[in-house]
Design a protein around this motif. Structure first.
Motif, PDB file in Angstrom:
ATOM      1  N   ASN A  41     -12.538   5.006   3.750  1.00  0.00           N
ATOM      2  CA  ASN A  41     -11.276   5.194   3.275  1.00  0.00           C
ATOM      3  C   ASN A  41     -10.792   5.257   2.003  1.00  0.00           C
ATOM      4  N   ALA A  42     -11.608   4.437   1.183  1.00  0.00           N
ATOM      5  CA  ALA A  42     -11.495   4.315  -0.007  1.00  0.00           C
ATOM      6  C   ALA A  42     -12.035   5.540  -0.871  1.00  0.00           C
ATOM      7  N   PHE A  43     -13.170   5.907  -0.514  1.00  0.00           N
ATOM      8  CA  PHE A  43     -13.563   7.213  -1.185  1.00  0.00           C
ATOM      9  C   PHE A  43     -12.871   8.195  -0.664  1.00  0.00           C
ATOM     10  N   GLY A  44     -12.295   8.449   0.581  1.00  0.00           N
ATOM     11  CA  GLY A  44     -11.391   9.597   0.749  1.00  0.00           C
ATOM     12  C   GLY A  44     -10.262   9.696  -0.124  1.00  0.00           C
ATOM     13  N   ASP A  45      -9.631   8.596  -0.487  1.00  0.00           N
ATOM     14  CA  ASP A  45      -8.554   8.452  -1.413  1.00  0.00           C
ATOM     15  C   ASP A  45      -8.996   9.001  -2.833  1.00  0.00           C
ATOM     16  N   LEU A  46     -10.123   8.237  -3.209  1.00  0.00           N
ATOM     17  CA  LEU A  46     -10.712   8.726  -4.581  1.00  0.00           C
ATOM     18  C   LEU A  46     -11.195  10.162  -4.594  1.00  0.00           C
ATOM     19  N   LEU A  47     -11.564  10.679  -3.484  1.00  0.00           N
ATOM     20  CA  LEU A  47     -12.054  11.888  -3.923  1.00  0.00           C
ATOM     21  C   LEU A  47     -10.811  13.139  -3.358  1.00  0.00           C
ATOM     22  N   GLU A  48      -9.747  12.586  -3.193  1.00  0.00           N
ATOM     23  CA  GLU A  48      -8.610  13.417  -3.105  1.00  0.00           C
ATOM     24  C   GLU A  48      -8.406  14.035  -1.599  1.00  0.00           C
ATOM     25  N   HIS A  49      -8.846  13.333  -0.689  1.00  0.00           N
ATOM     26  CA  HIS A  49      -8.846  13.797   0.808  1.00  0.00           C
ATOM     27  C   HIS A  49      -7.367  13.995   0.973  1.00  0.00           C
ATOM     28  N   PRO A  80       8.128  26.878   5.235  1.00  0.00           N
ATOM     29  CA  PRO A  80       7.306  26.148   4.280  1.00  0.00           C
ATOM     30  C   PRO A  80       5.705  26.296   4.367  1.00  0.00           C
ATOM     31  N   HIS A  81       5.097  26.368   3.060  1.00  0.00           N
ATOM     32  CA  HIS A  81       3.664  26.614   3.209  1.00  0.00           C
ATOM     33  C   HIS A  81       2.961  26.136   2.038  1.00  0.00           C
ATOM     34  N   ASN A  82       1.557  26.319   2.199  1.00  0.00           N
ATOM     35  CA  ASN A  82       0.713  26.089   1.008  1.00  0.00           C
ATOM     36  C   ASN A  82       1.076  24.496   0.781  1.00  0.00           C
ATOM     37  N   LEU A  83       0.893  23.861   1.787  1.00  0.00           N
ATOM     38  CA  LEU A  83       1.101  22.352   1.430  1.00  0.00           C
ATOM     39  C   LEU A  83      -0.208  21.617   1.042  1.00  0.00           C
ATOM     40  N   ARG A  84      -0.089  20.878  -0.014  1.00  0.00           N
ATOM     41  CA  ARG A  84      -1.032  20.012  -0.591  1.00  0.00           C
ATOM     42  C   ARG A  84      -0.847  18.583  -0.473  1.00  0.00           C
ATOM     43  N   THR A  85      -1.509  17.854  -0.148  1.00  0.00           N
ATOM     44  CA  THR A  85      -1.218  16.429  -0.095  1.00  0.00           C
ATOM     45  C   THR A  85      -2.518  15.541  -0.436  1.00  0.00           C
ATOM     46  N   ARG A  86      -1.983  14.279  -0.912  1.00  0.00           N
ATOM     47  CA  ARG A  86      -3.150  13.371  -1.222  1.00  0.00           C
ATOM     48  C   ARG A  86      -2.553  11.825  -1.167  1.00  0.00           C
ATOM     49  N   ARG A  87      -3.114  10.873  -1.282  1.00  0.00           N
ATOM     50  CA  ARG A  87      -2.672   9.533  -1.359  1.00  0.00           C
ATOM     51  C   ARG A  87      -3.039   8.921  -2.861  1.00  0.00           C
ATOM     52  N   ILE A  88      -2.028   8.422  -3.680  1.00  0.00           N
ATOM     53  CA  ILE A  88      -1.958   7.892  -4.893  1.00  0.00           C
ATOM     54  C   ILE A  88      -1.711   6.474  -4.751  1.00  0.00           C
ATOM     55  N   GLY A  89      -2.877   5.416  -4.504  1.00  0.00           N
ATOM     56  CA  GLY A  89      -2.833   4.091  -4.199  1.00  0.00           C
ATOM     57  C   GLY A  89      -1.911   4.020  -2.929  1.00  0.00           C
TER      58      GLY A  89
END
Length: 317
Positions: free
Chosen positions: A229-237, A260-269
């Protein structure tokens, strides 16, 4: 030029920054409280376990004590990194310091990997000695009582920490909660091994080091999950597909917005970052387009938290 018109939005931004800062300080205090409660329990248990393991001649209990020691170390890591992660945005961190919380989770996972490897090696060595004909000393009742007490206390701390982790939306506290649960599970395996070695006779004393091996495997499994899980967040999964689909449906539910399109998501903390494109009629005014984009941002922040980073690109259709 209307200086008052410029001052009003600036004042609003200042108030928002102050409120966010107060909110982060309150969150930090709650996280410190949860972590300190766990630390007190960990210190008491690790001292008792080391004494019980040495006096009770139990390899499994000593392994369990080492695990409790790693719990204490990770508590300290959480306290340090949470203090950093809750700092507001600055010139060198435009998206805030949330990744430090993910870094804390990574460190906890790595500590657990090392602990698991050490326990497995120690247990396997004693099992090998038993297979070669060496007699192993049976553990004492003190070690068994220490294991049972650890199960009760660590499971209670796990449940308390997990409730707080969800309330505070903290990955680091959640990782620490799972560390408490892994200690409870390891103590369960330890209790089985020690109890078997005590009550089944001399020929079953090998159950004690076997139990320590089981402890090592359980800790390793928890560590791998945390690191994944941590590497997923650090690698911008990206966020899970179900969450992204929900976002698109929320935005599409607003009137006058299509595709609505071209959605990009990630977790920051402990919060999300969302970027997406929307299409609206090409003949509307710039202000109307701006207001509709702001409506999209407000809707997403209402659903996923006010700290959510949202960037909306408007296209005509």
């Amino acid at each position: 030029m209307c200086f008052a018109c410029l001052f009003v939005p600036l004042q609003g931004d200042l108030i928002l920054d102050i409120l966010n800062s107060q909110k982060m300080q309150e969150r930090s205090k709650e996280i410190y409280k949860v972590t300190l409660v766990g630390s007190v329990v960990n210190v008491a248990l690790l001292l008792f376990k080391f004494v019980a393991g040495i006096l009770g001649h139990s390899a499994a209990m000593i392994a369990d004590a080492i695990h409790s020691l790693s719990d204490f170390v990770t508590d300290a890591v959480v306290l340090v990194f949470i203090h950093i992660s809750d700092k507001p945005r600055d010139k060198s961190h435009d998206y805030g310091h949330g990744k430090y919380e993910t870094l804390a989770m990574t460190f906890i996972g790595m500590v657990l990997i090392v602990v698991a490897a050490g326990i497995l090696f120690s247990g396997a060595t004693r099992v090998k000695q038993w297979l070669e004909g060496e007699s192993l000393e049976a553990p004492g009742m003190l070690a068994l009582w220490a294991a049972l007490l650890s199960i009760l206390l660590k499971e209670a701390i796990y449940r308390y920490s997990m409730v707080k982790a969800r309330e505070l939306n903290s990955k680091a506290v959640e990782a620490n909660a799972w560390h408490h649960r892994s200690d409870a599970l390891s103590s369960l395996g330890t209790a089985v091994g020690i109890g078997g070695a005590i009550f089944l006779g001399q020929r079953w004393t090998v159950l004690d080091p076997l139990a320590s091996c089981v402890v090592g495997v359980l800790i390793g499994k928890v560590a791998v999950n945390l690191l994944r899980n941590a590497f997923g967040d650090l690698l911008e999964h990206s966020l899970p597909e179900a969450v992204e689909e929900e976002m698109l449906q929320l935005v599409a539910s607003l009137p006058d917005i299509v595709e609505p399109h071209n959605l990009r998501t990630r977790r920051i903390g402990n919060h999300y970052a969302i970027e997406l494109h929307i299409r609206m009629a090409g003949d509307i005014t710039l202000r109307e387009a701006h207001d509709k984009a702001s409506e999209v941002e407000a809707l997403l922040r209402q659903r996923y938290g006010q700290d959510t980073h949202v960037a909306v690109h408007v296209e005509p259709f």
